[in-house]
Scaffold this motif. Structure first.
Motif, PDB file in Angstrom:
ATOM      1  N   GLU A  11     -18.760 -28.715 -30.681  1.00 18.34           N
ATOM      2  CA  GLU A  11     -18.627 -27.406 -30.042  1.00 18.34           C
ATOM      3  C   GLU A  11     -17.917 -27.562 -28.703  1.00 18.34           C
ATOM      4  N   GLY A  12     -17.503 -26.414 -28.151  1.00 17.20           N
ATOM      5  CA  GLY A  12     -17.036 -26.424 -26.781  1.00 17.20           C
ATOM      6  C   GLY A  12     -15.552 -26.199 -26.600  1.00 17.20           C
ATOM      7  N   LEU A  13     -15.034 -26.745 -25.509  1.00 13.35           N
ATOM      8  CA  LEU A  13     -13.715 -26.380 -25.018  1.00 13.35           C
ATOM      9  C   LEU A  13     -12.589 -26.902 -25.908  1.00 13.35           C
ATOM     10  N   SER A  41     -12.643 -25.971 -17.656  1.00 14.78           N
ATOM     11  CA  SER A  41     -13.968 -26.080 -18.255  1.00 14.78           C
ATOM     12  C   SER A  41     -14.283 -24.815 -19.042  1.00 14.78           C
ATOM     13  N   LEU A  42     -15.373 -24.878 -19.821  1.00 12.49           N
ATOM     14  CA  LEU A  42     -15.785 -23.703 -20.586  1.00 12.49           C
ATOM     15  C   LEU A  42     -16.781 -22.832 -19.821  1.00 12.49           C
ATOM     16  N   ASN A  63     -13.941 -21.395 -26.395  1.00 13.22           N
ATOM     17  CA  ASN A  63     -15.203 -22.076 -26.666  1.00 13.22           C
ATOM     18  C   ASN A  63     -15.416 -22.095 -28.179  1.00 13.22           C
ATOM     19  N   VAL A 106     -27.412 -24.091 -22.305  1.00  9.94           N
ATOM     20  CA  VAL A 106     -26.340 -23.660 -23.201  1.00  9.94           C
ATOM     21  C   VAL A 106     -26.924 -22.806 -24.312  1.00  9.94           C
ATOM     22  N   TYR A 159     -18.015 -34.528 -21.972  1.00  6.24           N
ATOM     23  CA  TYR A 159     -18.872 -34.035 -23.049  1.00  6.24           C
ATOM     24  C   TYR A 159     -20.327 -34.024 -22.606  1.00  6.24           C
ATOM     25  N   TRP A 160     -21.068 -33.017 -23.079  1.00  6.66           N
ATOM     26  CA  TRP A 160     -22.524 -33.020 -23.010  1.00  6.66           C
ATOM     27  C   TRP A 160     -23.019 -33.448 -24.382  1.00  6.66           C
ATOM     28  N   ILE A 200     -21.051 -31.225 -27.254  1.00  7.58           N
ATOM     29  CA  ILE A 200     -20.386 -30.084 -26.630  1.00  7.58           C
ATOM     30  C   ILE A 200     -19.338 -30.617 -25.648  1.00  7.58           C
ATOM     31  N   ARG A 201     -18.073 -30.258 -25.853  1.00  6.68           N
ATOM     32  CA  ARG A 201     -17.056 -30.631 -24.865  1.00  6.68           C
ATOM     33  C   ARG A 201     -17.045 -29.586 -23.766  1.00  6.68           C
ATOM     34  N   TYR A 202     -17.330 -30.036 -22.550  1.00  9.52           N
ATOM     35  CA  TYR A 202     -17.465 -29.116 -21.427  1.00  9.52           C
ATOM     36  C   TYR A 202     -16.177 -28.980 -20.614  1.00  9.52           C
TER      37      TYR A 202
END
Length: 205
Positions: free
Chosen positions: A51-53, A170-171, A8, A117, A77-78, A162-164
């Protein structure tokens, strides 16, 4: 069999292990501040301000499977955008958005409530007079800063990204700076479901 690291990536961390300024001093946070696993490298990238995965591996065939544009692995993505996003904008994102490097592939997109999150550090600048909204966007290509360019093109600039999820991974359960490992079966693409690995970790102190 190959080991895959699910990380993450926090905001304002480079998706690489080194970053040196002209005087040789380290300039920005990198993966080396969080990961101490020899021989791994990112399968694809995630922008400094996203951010994210992020997936990492030492196995070239697995890296190719994840990162190759030809294989069109889905990435979800979120996205927090400026303004109350409209149905028309969602339809544009789903059908494909004209960008300078061509029209994007059709995407999956929907409105979502604000996800539960972690707070971003530093936080997104809040303006009381300007509403915000969240969408979930799934694409199958990886152009430079594509999601940000897509939302801007339909009139709703990205505030937070945020890449989920990437493919099956997934993260979920990972705080910023944390990672876990899974084992992936190779070479059959039909057998790439992850299995829980023994290793987990947090930011290096």
């Amino acid at each position: 069999m190959a080991e895959l690291v699910l990380f993450n990536k926090p905001f304002q961390v480079l998706s690489q292990f080194t970053d040196r300024s002209e005087d040789g001093e380290k300039a920005r946070a990198t993966l080396s501040d969080y990961l101490d696993i020899p021989g791994i490298y990112p399968a694809g990238r995630l922008d400094y301000d996203s951010e994210g995965l992020l997936l990492l591996t030492s196995e070239g065939a697995l890296q190719h499977r994840i990162a190759s544009p030809a294989l069109k692995m889905a990435k979800t993505y979120w996205v927090q955008v400026e303004g109350e996003i409209t149905d028309h904008a969602l339809t544009q994102l789903a059908q494909g958005v004209p960008l300078k490097d061509g029209v994007t592939r059709p995407a999956k997109v929907k409105r979502i409530p604000e996800p539960a999150v972690w707070p971003r550090v530093p936080p997104v600048r809040f303006r009381e007079s300007v509403p915000e909204s969240w969408i979930e966007l799934t694409i199958t290509e990886g152009r430079n800063r594509q999601v940000r360019r897509m939302t801007a093109a339909v009139g709703f600039p990205t505030l937070r990204l945020i890449r989920y999820r990437i493919g099956d991974w997934s993260l979920e359960g990972l705080a910023p700076g944390d990672f876990r490992t899974v084992t992936v079966n190779l070479p059959s693409p039909a057998r790439n479901r992850p299995r829980p690995g023994a290793r987990t970790g947090r930011k290096r102190s």
